[in-house]
Design a protein around this motif. Sequence first.
Motif, PDB file in Angstrom:
ATOM      1  N   TRP A 104      -5.180  41.616  -2.282  1.00  0.00           N
ATOM      2  CA  TRP A 104      -5.670  42.401  -1.559  1.00  0.00           C
ATOM      3  C   TRP A 104      -6.776  41.395  -2.226  1.00  0.00           C
ATOM      4  O   TRP A 104      -6.631  40.839  -2.752  1.00  0.00           O
ATOM      5  CB  TRP A 104      -6.383  43.983  -1.927  1.00  0.00           C
ATOM      6  N   SER A 105      -8.149  41.255  -0.879  1.00  0.00           N
ATOM      7  CA  SER A 105      -9.025  40.715  -1.486  1.00  0.00           C
ATOM      8  C   SER A 105     -10.095  41.084  -0.051  1.00  0.00           C
ATOM      9  O   SER A 105      -9.929  41.547   0.750  1.00  0.00           O
ATOM     10  CB  SER A 105      -8.938  38.747  -0.905  1.00  0.00           C
ATOM     11  N   SER A 107     -12.075  39.321   1.309  1.00  0.00           N
ATOM     12  CA  SER A 107     -12.438  37.859   2.380  1.00  0.00           C
ATOM     13  C   SER A 107     -10.340  37.712   2.471  1.00  0.00           C
ATOM     14  O   SER A 107     -10.152  38.175   1.786  1.00  0.00           O
ATOM     15  CB  SER A 107     -13.313  36.660   1.835  1.00  0.00           C
ATOM     16  N   VAL A 108     -10.510  36.572   3.422  1.00  0.00           N
ATOM     17  CA  VAL A 108      -9.471  35.849   3.605  1.00  0.00           C
ATOM     18  C   VAL A 108      -9.122  34.994   3.146  1.00  0.00           C
ATOM     19  O   VAL A 108      -9.299  34.132   2.163  1.00  0.00           O
ATOM     20  CB  VAL A 108     -10.011  35.464   5.061  1.00  0.00           C
ATOM     21  N   GLU A 109      -7.656  35.143   1.377  1.00  0.00           N
ATOM     22  CA  GLU A 109      -8.113  34.527   0.734  1.00  0.00           C
ATOM     23  C   GLU A 109      -6.532  34.400  -0.144  1.00  0.00           C
ATOM     24  O   GLU A 109      -5.605  35.383   0.930  1.00  0.00           O
ATOM     25  CB  GLU A 109      -8.509  35.169  -0.799  1.00  0.00           C
ATOM     26  N   HIS A 114       0.797  34.883  -4.414  1.00  0.00           N
ATOM     27  CA  HIS A 114       0.664  35.783  -3.059  1.00  0.00           C
ATOM     28  C   HIS A 114       2.277  35.987  -2.806  1.00  0.00           C
ATOM     29  O   HIS A 114       2.686  34.982  -1.956  1.00  0.00           O
ATOM     30  CB  HIS A 114      -0.250  35.012  -2.598  1.00  0.00           C
ATOM     31  N   VAL A 117       3.897  40.982   1.949  1.00  0.00           N
ATOM     32  CA  VAL A 117       4.483  42.660   1.862  1.00  0.00           C
ATOM     33  C   VAL A 117       4.238  43.092   3.185  1.00  0.00           C
ATOM     34  O   VAL A 117       3.358  42.657   3.920  1.00  0.00           O
ATOM     35  CB  VAL A 117       2.988  43.339   1.080  1.00  0.00           C
ATOM     36  N   TYR A 122       3.052  48.710   5.710  1.00  0.00           N
ATOM     37  CA  TYR A 122       2.789  47.519   6.269  1.00  0.00           C
ATOM     38  C   TYR A 122       4.574  47.302   6.807  1.00  0.00           C
ATOM     39  O   TYR A 122       4.327  46.179   7.648  1.00  0.00           O
ATOM     40  CB  TYR A 122       2.572  46.153   5.493  1.00  0.00           C
ATOM     41  N   ARG A 126       0.491  44.954  10.773  1.00  0.00           N
ATOM     42  CA  ARG A 126       0.480  44.321   9.763  1.00  0.00           C
ATOM     43  C   ARG A 126      -1.224  44.714   9.385  1.00  0.00           C
ATOM     44  O   ARG A 126      -1.345  44.146   8.256  1.00  0.00           O
ATOM     45  CB  ARG A 126      -0.335  43.439  11.269  1.00  0.00           C
ATOM     46  N   MET A 129      -5.318  48.648   6.524  1.00  0.00           N
ATOM     47  CA  MET A 129      -6.203  48.534   6.213  1.00  0.00           C
ATOM     48  C   MET A 129      -7.254  48.348   6.932  1.00  0.00           C
ATOM     49  O   MET A 129      -8.591  49.369   6.855  1.00  0.00           O
ATOM     50  CB  MET A 129      -6.602  48.065   4.775  1.00  0.00           C
ATOM     51  N   GLU A 168      -7.072  35.417   9.979  1.00  0.00           N
ATOM     52  CA  GLU A 168      -6.592  36.180   8.339  1.00  0.00           C
ATOM     53  C   GLU A 168      -4.674  35.790   9.138  1.00  0.00           C
ATOM     54  O   GLU A 168      -3.821  35.075   8.003  1.00  0.00           O
ATOM     55  CB  GLU A 168      -6.656  37.683   8.588  1.00  0.00           C
TER      56      GLU A 168
HETATM   57  N1  SAH Z   1      -5.352  42.486   6.907  1.00  0.00           N
HETATM   58  C1  SAH Z   1      -4.830  43.558   6.151  1.00  0.00           C
HETATM   59  C2  SAH Z   1      -5.188  43.215   4.490  1.00  0.00           C
HETATM   60  C3  SAH Z   1      -6.811  43.396   4.387  1.00  0.00           C
HETATM   61  S1  SAH Z   1      -6.905  42.248   3.295  1.00  0.00           S
HETATM   62  C4  SAH Z   1      -5.138  44.783   6.225  1.00  0.00           C
HETATM   63  O1  SAH Z   1      -5.866  45.326   7.021  1.00  0.00           O
HETATM   64  O2  SAH Z   1      -3.993  45.681   5.457  1.00  0.00           O
HETATM   65  C5  SAH Z   1      -7.337  40.932   3.295  1.00  0.00           C
HETATM   66  C6  SAH Z   1      -6.763  39.491   2.433  1.00  0.00           C
HETATM   67  O3  SAH Z   1      -4.725  40.813   2.399  1.00  0.00           O
HETATM   68  C7  SAH Z   1      -6.341  38.802   3.169  1.00  0.00           C
HETATM   69  O4  SAH Z   1      -7.259  37.805   2.156  1.00  0.00           O
HETATM   70  C8  SAH Z   1      -4.582  37.887   2.774  1.00  0.00           C
HETATM   71  O5  SAH Z   1      -4.620  37.114   1.998  1.00  0.00           O
HETATM   72  C9  SAH Z   1      -3.763  38.973   2.736  1.00  0.00           C
HETATM   73  N2  SAH Z   1      -2.921  39.979   3.026  1.00  0.00           N
HETATM   74  C10 SAH Z   1      -3.433  40.510   4.804  1.00  0.00           C
HETATM   75  N3  SAH Z   1      -1.429  41.126   5.345  1.00  0.00           N
HETATM   76  C11 SAH Z   1      -0.915  40.746   3.666  1.00  0.00           C
HETATM   77  C12 SAH Z   1       0.101  40.405   3.995  1.00  0.00           C
HETATM   78  N4  SAH Z   1       1.324  41.321   4.517  1.00  0.00           N
HETATM   79  N5  SAH Z   1       1.159  40.671   2.819  1.00  0.00           N
HETATM   80  C13 SAH Z   1       0.573  39.623   1.771  1.00  0.00           C
HETATM   81  N6  SAH Z   1      -1.019  39.592   1.944  1.00  0.00           N
HETATM   82  C14 SAH Z   1      -1.920  39.907   3.147  1.00  0.00           C
END
Ligand code: SAH
Length: 204
Positions: A104-105, A107-109, A114, A117, A122, A126, A129, A168
């Motif tokens: 988790w972060s 912002s976009v990181e 890493h 997931v 998930y 996709r 959150m 992202e």
């Molecule tokens: N967009 C996703 C995650 C939000 S947190 C959601 O809504 O659930 C934001 C961070 O999650 C981003 O920096 C990205 O690196 C990471 N991320 C997004 N999808 C991911 C995944 N399926 N697996 C691992 N990291 C993910």
Amino acid sequence: MNVSQPWNVVFLIGFVVFYGIRTAYVRAAKSERTVISQFDGLEKFLLAIMFPPTMLLPLLYLFTPLLSFADYRIASAIPWFGAATMVVSLWLFWRSHADLGKNWSVSVELREGHALVTRGVYHFIRHPMYAAIWLWAFAQGMLLANWLAGWSVVPAFATMYFLRVGREEELMCESFGQAYREYMLRTGRLLPRLKTEEPSASSD
Ligand code: SAH
């Protein structure tokens, strides 16, 4: 003070749970080193526009009379839908933090080690959150009888969501390549896909 009204109490409990979930999981994620960060001007702008409608305006509405000019009478059934939406939002918010874990972060990181997931919530969508935050935004609107404190979160989060989600996914594609592209074919952004798309020959 508005805080004594029953639906405002319901909102306040949800608000505390929402930030409680975030605080509990932020700590685990922050211990990991960041290797790629897109914390640029756009990201700072997006986080800045989210602060008033998610934090400042609800608290001003609940604890001061400053926003009373924007109060309105809400139909009595609406807050019930708001409360139900809030419960679903909090469950999804908790599950997405639990499933995303250290990845988790705010912002976009991309973090060191890493992992992509694709399990838990998930597995179905996709952006669980962001789906939870969409639900939260509508729940806030349906619970707080004030145009500003209730509904300003919807356009603010719409701006954040639409400006961020493509970037992202690009980062995820660059980092995880074919695995993420195949994951995109199996899942929807916010709603599960009814039919899985076949990977095309030109997809990579
Ligand atoms: N967009 C996703 C995650 C939000 S947190 C959601 O809504 O659930 C934001 C961070 O999650 C981003 O920096 C990205 O690196 C990471 N991320 C997004 N999808 C991911 C995944 N399926 N697996 C691992 N990291 C993910």
